[in-house]
Design a protein around this motif. Structure first.
Motif, PDB file in Angstrom:
ATOM      1  N   LEU A 200       0.860  -1.181   0.000  1.00 32.62           N
ATOM      2  CA  LEU A 200       0.000   0.000   0.000  1.00 32.62           C
ATOM      3  C   LEU A 200       0.894   1.227   0.000  1.00 32.62           C
ATOM      4  CD1 LEU A 200      -2.910   1.141   0.150  1.00 32.62           C
ATOM      5  CD2 LEU A 200      -2.582   1.297   2.634  1.00 32.62           C
ATOM      6  N   PHE A 201       0.759   2.033  -1.063  1.00 31.66           N
ATOM      7  CA  PHE A 201       1.600   3.216  -1.225  1.00 31.66           C
ATOM      8  C   PHE A 201       0.788   4.493  -1.073  1.00 31.66           C
ATOM      9  CE2 PHE A 201       3.692   0.027  -3.987  1.00 31.66           C
ATOM     10  CZ  PHE A 201       4.966   0.054  -3.458  1.00 31.66           C
ATOM     11  N   GLN A 202       1.474   5.533  -0.600  1.00 32.84           N
ATOM     12  CA  GLN A 202       0.950   6.888  -0.695  1.00 32.84           C
ATOM     13  C   GLN A 202       1.309   7.414  -2.080  1.00 32.84           C
ATOM     14  OE1 GLN A 202      -0.718   8.813   2.029  1.00 32.84           O
ATOM     15  NE2 GLN A 202      -1.376   9.572   0.041  1.00 32.84           N
ATOM     16  N   ALA A 203       0.320   7.715  -2.883  1.00 36.12           N
ATOM     17  CA  ALA A 203       0.576   8.272  -4.208  1.00 36.12           C
ATOM     18  C   ALA A 203       0.744   9.787  -4.120  1.00 36.12           C
ATOM     19  CB  ALA A 203      -0.554   7.916  -5.163  1.00 36.12           C
ATOM     20  N   ARG A 204       1.363  10.365  -5.131  1.00 33.61           N
ATOM     21  CA  ARG A 204       1.679  11.798  -5.137  1.00 33.61           C
ATOM     22  C   ARG A 204       1.123  12.457  -6.403  1.00 33.61           C
ATOM     23  NH1 ARG A 204       3.058  12.664   0.127  1.00 33.61           N
ATOM     24  NH2 ARG A 204       4.482  11.005   0.808  1.00 33.61           N
ATOM     25  N   PRO A 205       0.823  13.754  -6.338  1.00 32.12           N
ATOM     26  CA  PRO A 205       0.293  14.448  -7.523  1.00 32.12           C
ATOM     27  C   PRO A 205       1.328  14.545  -8.650  1.00 32.12           C
ATOM     28  CG  PRO A 205      -0.159  15.691  -5.500  1.00 32.12           C
ATOM     29  CD  PRO A 205       0.818  14.619  -5.142  1.00 32.12           C
ATOM     30  N   VAL A 206       1.074  13.861  -9.723  1.00 37.20           N
ATOM     31  CA  VAL A 206       1.931  13.888 -10.918  1.00 37.20           C
ATOM     32  C   VAL A 206       1.020  13.655 -12.122  1.00 37.20           C
ATOM     33  CG1 VAL A 206       3.951  12.947 -12.091  1.00 37.20           C
ATOM     34  CG2 VAL A 206       3.800  12.785  -9.595  1.00 37.20           C
ATOM     35  N   ASP A 207       1.144  14.520 -13.128  1.00 41.37           N
ATOM     36  CA  ASP A 207       0.294  14.356 -14.305  1.00 41.37           C
ATOM     37  C   ASP A 207       1.152  14.543 -15.552  1.00 41.37           C
ATOM     38  OD1 ASP A 207      -1.787  14.116 -16.057  1.00 41.37           O
ATOM     39  OD2 ASP A 207      -2.931  15.836 -15.323  1.00 41.37           O
ATOM     40  N   MET A 208       1.030  15.677 -16.204  1.00 35.90           N
ATOM     41  CA  MET A 208       1.922  16.015 -17.314  1.00 35.90           C
ATOM     42  C   MET A 208       3.228  16.544 -16.732  1.00 35.90           C
ATOM     43  SD  MET A 208       0.235  15.300 -20.103  1.00 35.90           S
ATOM     44  CE  MET A 208       1.058  16.228 -21.425  1.00 35.90           C
ATOM     45  N   VAL A 209       4.346  16.126 -17.321  1.00 34.00           N
ATOM     46  CA  VAL A 209       5.649  16.577 -16.845  1.00 34.00           C
ATOM     47  C   VAL A 209       6.447  17.139 -18.010  1.00 34.00           C
ATOM     48  CG1 VAL A 209       5.686  14.903 -14.949  1.00 34.00           C
ATOM     49  CG2 VAL A 209       6.711  14.290 -17.159  1.00 34.00           C
ATOM     50  N   TYR A 210       7.394  18.000 -17.687  1.00 36.49           N
ATOM     51  CA  TYR A 210       8.329  18.515 -18.676  1.00 36.49           C
ATOM     52  C   TYR A 210       9.590  17.662 -18.561  1.00 36.49           C
ATOM     53  CZ  TYR A 210      11.465  21.785 -21.107  1.00 36.49           C
ATOM     54  OH  TYR A 210      12.367  22.362 -21.974  1.00 36.49           O
ATOM     55  N   MET A 296      13.538  17.504 -24.734  1.00 39.39           N
ATOM     56  CA  MET A 296      12.670  17.782 -23.602  1.00 39.39           C
ATOM     57  C   MET A 296      11.370  18.429 -24.080  1.00 39.39           C
ATOM     58  SD  MET A 296      14.981  18.921 -20.345  1.00 39.39           S
ATOM     59  CE  MET A 296      13.565  18.663 -19.252  1.00 39.39           C
ATOM     60  N   GLY A 297      10.279  18.028 -23.459  1.00 39.16           N
ATOM     61  CA  GLY A 297       8.969  18.567 -23.804  1.00 39.16           C
ATOM     62  C   GLY A 297       7.928  18.062 -22.830  1.00 39.16           C
ATOM     63  N   MET A 298       6.696  18.537 -22.998  1.00 38.42           N
ATOM     64  CA  MET A 298       5.614  18.092 -22.128  1.00 38.42           C
ATOM     65  C   MET A 298       5.124  16.714 -22.572  1.00 38.42           C
ATOM     66  SD  MET A 298       5.289  20.387 -19.813  1.00 38.42           S
ATOM     67  CE  MET A 298       3.762  19.830 -19.003  1.00 38.42           C
ATOM     68  N   MET A 299       4.879  15.862 -21.604  1.00 38.30           N
ATOM     69  CA  MET A 299       4.383  14.509 -21.902  1.00 38.30           C
ATOM     70  C   MET A 299       3.742  13.928 -20.649  1.00 38.30           C
ATOM     71  SD  MET A 299       7.979  12.347 -22.049  1.00 38.30           S
ATOM     72  CE  MET A 299       8.863  13.628 -22.950  1.00 38.30           C
ATOM     73  N   PRO A 300       2.851  12.945 -20.807  1.00 40.48           N
ATOM     74  CA  PRO A 300       2.310  12.264 -19.630  1.00 40.48           C
ATOM     75  C   PRO A 300       3.429  11.537 -18.898  1.00 40.48           C
ATOM     76  CG  PRO A 300       1.060  11.727 -21.624  1.00 40.48           C
ATOM     77  CD  PRO A 300       2.305  12.425 -22.069  1.00 40.48           C
ATOM     78  N   PHE A 301       3.350  11.513 -17.575  1.00 40.28           N
ATOM     79  CA  PHE A 301       4.413  10.869 -16.801  1.00 40.28           C
ATOM     80  C   PHE A 301       4.661   9.425 -17.234  1.00 40.28           C
ATOM     81  CE2 PHE A 301       5.891   8.675 -12.878  1.00 40.28           C
ATOM     82  CZ  PHE A 301       7.150   9.256 -12.821  1.00 40.28           C
ATOM     83  N   PRO A 302       3.633   8.594 -17.473  1.00 44.70           N
ATOM     84  CA  PRO A 302       3.921   7.224 -17.902  1.00 44.70           C
ATOM     85  C   PRO A 302       4.700   7.145 -19.218  1.00 44.70           C
ATOM     86  CG  PRO A 302       1.659   7.370 -17.133  1.00 44.70           C
ATOM     87  CD  PRO A 302       2.185   8.779 -17.216  1.00 44.70           C
ATOM     88  N   ALA A 303       4.542   8.152 -20.083  1.00 46.07           N
ATOM     89  CA  ALA A 303       5.301   8.158 -21.341  1.00 46.07           C
ATOM     90  C   ALA A 303       6.791   8.329 -21.070  1.00 46.07           C
ATOM     91  CB  ALA A 303       4.789   9.264 -22.267  1.00 46.07           C
ATOM     92  N   LEU A 304       7.115   9.213 -20.128  1.00 46.51           N
ATOM     93  CA  LEU A 304       8.522   9.387 -19.765  1.00 46.51           C
ATOM     94  C   LEU A 304       9.067   8.108 -19.144  1.00 46.51           C
ATOM     95  CD1 LEU A 304      10.978  11.287 -19.476  1.00 46.51           C
ATOM     96  CD2 LEU A 304      10.095  11.917 -17.218  1.00 46.51           C
ATOM     97  N   GLN A 305       8.277   7.479 -18.280  1.00 45.71           N
ATOM     98  CA  GLN A 305       8.726   6.267 -17.604  1.00 45.71           C
ATOM     99  C   GLN A 305       9.030   5.132 -18.579  1.00 45.71           C
ATOM    100  OE1 GLN A 305       9.653   6.611 -14.562  1.00 45.71           O
ATOM    101  NE2 GLN A 305       8.020   6.002 -13.194  1.00 45.71           N
ATOM    102  N   SER A 306       8.353   5.107 -19.697  1.00 45.92           N
ATOM    103  CA  SER A 306       8.525   3.999 -20.641  1.00 45.92           C
ATOM    104  C   SER A 306       9.354   4.391 -21.863  1.00 45.92           C
ATOM    105  CB  SER A 306       7.156   3.485 -21.090  1.00 45.92           C
ATOM    106  OG  SER A 306       6.402   4.510 -21.703  1.00 45.92           O
ATOM    107  N   LEU A 307       9.968   5.566 -21.823  1.00 48.16           N
ATOM    108  CA  LEU A 307      10.643   6.122 -22.989  1.00 48.16           C
ATOM    109  C   LEU A 307      11.730   5.194 -23.541  1.00 48.16           C
ATOM    110  CD1 LEU A 307      10.069   8.856 -24.359  1.00 48.16           C
ATOM    111  CD2 LEU A 307      11.994   9.817 -23.087  1.00 48.16           C
ATOM    112  N   PHE A 308      12.455   4.527 -22.653  1.00 50.90           N
ATOM    113  CA  PHE A 308      13.609   3.744 -23.099  1.00 50.90           C
ATOM    114  C   PHE A 308      13.368   2.240 -23.047  1.00 50.90           C
ATOM    115  CE2 PHE A 308      15.181   7.821 -21.479  1.00 50.90           C
ATOM    116  CZ  PHE A 308      15.785   8.297 -22.626  1.00 50.90           C
ATOM    117  N   ASP A 309      12.130   1.839 -22.780  1.00 52.43           N
ATOM    118  CA  ASP A 309      11.824   0.404 -22.716  1.00 52.43           C
ATOM    119  C   ASP A 309      12.245  -0.363 -23.969  1.00 52.43           C
ATOM    120  OD1 ASP A 309      10.717   1.046 -20.300  1.00 52.43           O
ATOM    121  OD2 ASP A 309       8.669   0.453 -20.807  1.00 52.43           O
TER     122      ASP A 309
END
Length: 464
Positions: A200-210, A296-309
């Motif tokens: 069980l995690f405490q989630a944090r506010p994150v949406d679009m990121v630069y 660098m640019g605006m993108m959804p956080f999951p897109a950044l997380q999977s950028l190099f998969d």
């Protein structure tokens, strides 16, 4: 014909039991690190907590060596074992987001990508790593560093509770109010204390990121590394930026004229609007030579997380070594650059991940994770798809580590992130990693796993 043991265990579980006679045995036993080939006697693919309890009891009673597999992303192959029992949790993948409390309950088979996908529609994220294929269980139990670390701390700093099956088959919950000593040990102590069946995690506010990568030619790496060293401490904590010495991938969409060039990379994530992100990045970029690429640019956080998969599929040859780093001196930078010039393959790399900011506001003794005073977690990774390259990438990684280790935490006497350790580094490295917390971990291990049932890990041996 399957063994009597496999038939007996199969009769106790809802999930399937795979052994050497199973048609899918070779596929199921494959590990993320293609350099490692293990042949377990049985693989119990658990479907629920009851299966886990039965599997733990069976393995203990039959005196089988037990390995635990979560997301299966472990570098040294500790998710499997020769001639033993693998308790495979990859089917236990549920994610439940509670937007009111901003909490996320996660099954032990989930990857980071599973969690990102579930949390993002609510404008939330669990601070974790940088690759979406990473298993959330192993990442968490080792500490958990990534793009959000400077702002929100380690993954374990956002862990509220864990359900655990102990070595004797008991099921308990560990939190700030229940089994507090176990909860302390789970936050950084690895898989030594039991099988976690729910987080069980405490989630944090994150949406679009630069965010995104910036690449310079390696001839400019010294200037980039010094600028990164000097600017990071004063940067807003919303900015997570890690530095890498790498090679430009020879694949689209990377510019063909730069394919195969050795590069210095700054890969960043600003948790906020583009204008703020550009201001945060400005001190890092002003006066430096022009980069080869700035994506660098605006993108959804999951897109950044999977950028190099796509660059790192399962089955690659891997050998890695890590260290915690307090300071990045000019001499250390020179040592890094000399070793990076010898990179043996296009995927091999060195990364420096920041572990300052929010990480430093948690006391060294508040969790098992002991590197609260360090500035970076370093990893050197030799990576190649070709099994014939296993020797060269291993030798390069060890030589690189030996060259820079004296410059790192406490003059090279400190430890490294357990998630970046191989299984040939010895007990001394584990002791150095946990430092003042090691003896307490030994005591807790003796309480919850006195016979060291869970020892296929970066092992903390119990006192006897």
């Amino acid at each position: 014909m399957r063994s009597q043991e496999a038939a007996e265990l199969s009769g106790k579980l809802r999930g399937p039991v795979i052994d050497g006679d199973s048609i899918d045995y070779d596929d199921v036993r494959k590990l993320y690190n293609g350099m490692i080939d293990k042949k377990p006697r049985m693989i119990a693919r658990c479907s629920d907590v009851a299966d886990v309890i039965e599997a733990v009891n069976f393995g203990r009673e039959h005196k089988l060596l037990i390995a635990i597999r979560g997301g299966g992303h472990n570098g040294p192959g500790l998710a499997s074992v020769n001639d033993g029992l693998v308790i495979d949790l990859t089917s236990m993948k549920g994610v439940r987001v509670d937007p009111a409390s901003r909490t996320v309950r996660v099954g032990p088979g989930c990857t980071q990508g599973d969690v990102d996908h579930a949390a993002h529609p609510f404008g939330l994220a669990v601070p974790a790593g940088i690759v979406s294929t990473t298993g959330i269980a192993g990442l968490t139990l080792g500490g958990g560093t990534g793009y959000l670390t400077r702002q929100y701390g380690l993954t374990i700093d956002n862990l509220l509770e864990a359900d655990v099956v102990l070595a004797d088959g008991r099921f308990v919950t560990a939190s700030a109010t229940e089994n507090l000593d176990l909860f302390w040990a789970l936050r950084g102590g690895g898989g030594n204390f039991g099988v976690v069946t729910s987080f069980l995690f405490q989630a944090r506010p994150v949406d679009m990121v630069y965010g995104g990568p910036i690449f310079w030619d390696q001839k400019d790496a010294g200037a980039v590394m010094r600028r990164y060293r000097d600017m990071l401490p004063g940067a807003p904590e919303k900015l997570g930026a890690f530095l890498g010495l790498k090679t430009m991938p020879s694949a689209d969409p990377f510019p063909r004229e730069h394919w195969g060039k050795r590069i210095c990379a700054l890969i960043s994530c600003y948790n906020g609007p583009q204008a703020e992100g550009e201001m945060a990045m400005k001190p890092f970029l002003e006066g430096l030579p022009p980069p080869l690429v700035n994506w660098m640019g605006m993108m959804p956080f999951p897109a950044l997380q999977s950028l190099f998969d796509p660059l790192l599929p399962s089955g690659m040859q891997w050998y890695w070594r890590g260290d915690f780093v307090n300071e990045l001196s000019d001499a250390a930078i020179d040592a890094h650059l000399a070793q990076a010039e010898q990179t043996p393959s296009t995927l091999s790399l060195m990364h420096l991940y920041p572990i300052d900011g929010a990480v430093h506001r948690v006391g060294r003794g508040d969790t098992a994770w002991n590197a609260r005073g360090a500035t970076w977690s370093m990893v050197i990774a030799g990576i190649d798809p070709n099994p014939q390259q296993a020797g060269p990438i291993t030798r390069w990684t060890k030589a690189y580590w030996e060259a820079v280790h004296p410059h790192n935490q406490n003059g090279g006497k400190g430890g490294g992130y357990v998630n970046f350790m191989m299984d040939d580094e010895g007990e001394g490295r584990i002791r150095a990693t946990y430092g003042d917390n090691y003896d307490r971990l030994v005591t807790i291990k003796a309480k919850y796993d006195p016979d060291n049932v869970f020892r296929v890990n970066q092992n903390i041996r119990p006192l006897h």
